[in-house]
Scaffold this motif. Structure first.
Motif, mmCIF file in Angstrom:
data_model
loop_
_atom_site.group_PDB
_atom_site.id
_atom_site.type_symbol
_atom_site.label_atom_id
_atom_site.label_comp_id
_atom_site.label_asym_id
_atom_site.label_seq_id
_atom_site.Cartn_x
_atom_site.Cartn_y
_atom_site.Cartn_z
ATOM 1 N N TYR A 81 0.857 -1.188 0.000
ATOM 2 C CA TYR A 81 0.000 0.000 0.000
ATOM 3 C C TYR A 81 0.888 1.232 0.000
ATOM 4 O O TYR A 81 2.040 1.181 0.446
ATOM 5 C CB TYR A 81 -0.919 0.015 1.235
ATOM 6 N N PRO A 112 -1.768 4.350 4.409
ATOM 7 C CA PRO A 112 -2.470 3.429 5.309
ATOM 8 C C PRO A 112 -3.953 3.334 4.954
ATOM 9 O O PRO A 112 -4.589 4.337 4.627
ATOM 10 C CB PRO A 112 -2.267 4.072 6.685
ATOM 11 N N LYS A 113 -4.473 2.118 4.997
ATOM 12 C CA LYS A 113 -5.896 1.936 4.739
ATOM 13 C C LYS A 113 -6.421 0.816 5.618
ATOM 14 O O LYS A 113 -5.686 -0.130 5.944
ATOM 15 C CB LYS A 113 -6.162 1.651 3.267
ATOM 16 N N PRO A 114 -7.688 0.891 6.004
ATOM 17 C CA PRO A 114 -8.239 -0.117 6.919
ATOM 18 C C PRO A 114 -8.490 -1.444 6.205
ATOM 19 O O PRO A 114 -8.843 -1.466 5.022
ATOM 20 C CB PRO A 114 -9.566 0.510 7.371
ATOM 21 N N PRO A 115 -8.317 -2.529 6.913
ATOM 22 C CA PRO A 115 -8.594 -3.860 6.324
ATOM 23 C C PRO A 115 -10.081 -4.166 6.409
ATOM 24 O O PRO A 115 -10.508 -5.104 7.094
ATOM 25 C CB PRO A 115 -7.758 -4.793 7.201
ATOM 26 N N SER A 116 -10.868 -3.382 5.688
ATOM 27 C CA SER A 116 -12.320 -3.468 5.843
ATOM 28 C C SER A 116 -13.050 -3.898 4.584
ATOM 29 O O SER A 116 -14.280 -3.963 4.579
ATOM 30 C CB SER A 116 -12.879 -2.108 6.294
ATOM 31 N N LEU A 130 -6.510 -7.206 1.663
ATOM 32 C CA LEU A 130 -6.943 -7.966 2.830
ATOM 33 C C LEU A 130 -6.491 -9.419 2.742
ATOM 34 O O LEU A 130 -6.099 -10.027 3.747
ATOM 35 C CB LEU A 130 -8.463 -7.894 2.967
#
Length: 330
Positions: free
Chosen positions: A68, A71-75, A81
């Motif tokens: 990445y 930063p990015k959420p694992p959503s 993911l």
């Protein structure tokens, strides 16, 4: 081999300080393993590539492209993911050597210039440059060989010497001076009074791409045959004014469309890169050869794996990637 020692060598061979401001070279996923006997190298952090590395038993995986940039959420379901789940589940470490590797002087990103035997090479685009400083201080006791070696082996240190009067002199790149000073303070148990003096040489530069001259000029068709053999590419494309002979070559791995002007200013007959854009190709003042992003950087990582194998006290294996572009056969 301890993970902290593996990461230290990664950082020596691909200094994170040299990466571009927009990049995310470095640790992508911090694992729980404290040591490993296997290190895997691959170009792209896809679920397939990372999965093969982990199935082999790698405790540390080093890729070229980052997982990445921001930063990015694992959503959300997807490649990001999937990779997180595999790496975290194995307790492994995922590391990216991206522009930190691209810019290392004489590193594997410059493999094409070495294969072509280019002479008089110079950077196509300078990313960072620094002038050194001479730092001196007095030490009543002679410095030990161990201390001198530790200081000298720090990144950016050019020399360490002590005179008979006890004066210690170091020549250090300015942007590394604070780190070196802290190391000296730690090893001596006190912070000495440093005297600093700016120098004009040796000046260090890091950046992207290279331009240089072939040992002997060659016909354009012969040059293209040589390039196809080196990059194992069957889909080489050229644009712009085609020279009869090639004497001076410029190149940059990955996406190098924004370096066309620099290649032209350097007097290159040919500029070799990947991911050439349509409008850049239409307007180029110099002949551009697009060998493909994958073939250029896949070979770079193959060579980087060999270098790591000679450096690490662990088994290193290169896992071949897959070019996302497939040739159509009718």
């Amino acid at each position: 081999m301890k993970i902290k020692d593996i990461l230290s060598i990664f950082r020596q061979l691909a200094p994170e300080a040299n990466q571009s401001a927009w990049d995310n070279s470095g640790v992508q996923v911090a694992g729980t393993l404290g040591e490993t006997a296997k290190v895997a190298v691959t170009l792209e952090p896809t679920p397939e590539a990372v999965g093969r590395c982990l199935d082999w038993g790698a405790g540390a995986v080093i890729t070229h492209h980052p997982l990445y940039m921001k930063p990015k959420p694992p959503s959300a379901q997807g490649m990001y993911l999937d990779v997180l789940r595999r790496v975290i589940g194995a307790g492994a470490w995922l590391y990216s050597a991206h522009t930190s590797l691209d810019t290392r002087p004489g590193g594997p990103a410059f493999w094409l210039g070495r294969e072509l035997g280019l002479t008089g090479g110079r950077l196509l685009e300078v990313e960072h440059h620094s002038a050194p400083v001479e730092a001196s201080f007095y030490c009543e006791e002679p410095i030990s060989r161990e201390a001198a070696d530790i200081w000298a082996n720090h990144e950016g240190v050019h020399s360490v010497a002590q005179s008979r009067t006890g004066e210690v002199r170091l020549v250090v790149d300015e942007d590394h001076w604070n780190e070196v000073a802290s190391r000296i303070e730690f090893s001596l148990g006190r912070r000495p009074l440093f005297y600093l003096r700016s120098l004009t040489a040796p000046r260090s530069e890091v950046g992207f791409g290279e331009t240089g001259d072939l040992p002997e000029p060659m016909a354009f068709s012969a040059f293209m045959d040589r390039l196809a053999a080196l990059t194992k590419g069957s889909g080489l494309r050229s644009a712009g004014p085609q020279p009869e002979t090639v004497g001076r070559v410029a190149y940059c791995g990955g996406s190098g469309a924004d370096m066309i002007a620099a290649a032209a200013r350097a007097g290159a007959d040919v500029f070799v890169t990947g991911d050439m854009k349509y409008h850049a190709a239409v307007e180029t003042p110099v002949c551009v050869v697009d060998v493909g992003h994958f073939s250029f950087e896949e070979e770079m990582m193959r060579r980087f794996a060999l270098e790591l194998g000679e450096t690490l006290d662990a088994e290193v294996r290169f896992f071949e990637g897959v070019d996302p572009f497939r040739p159509y056969v009718g």
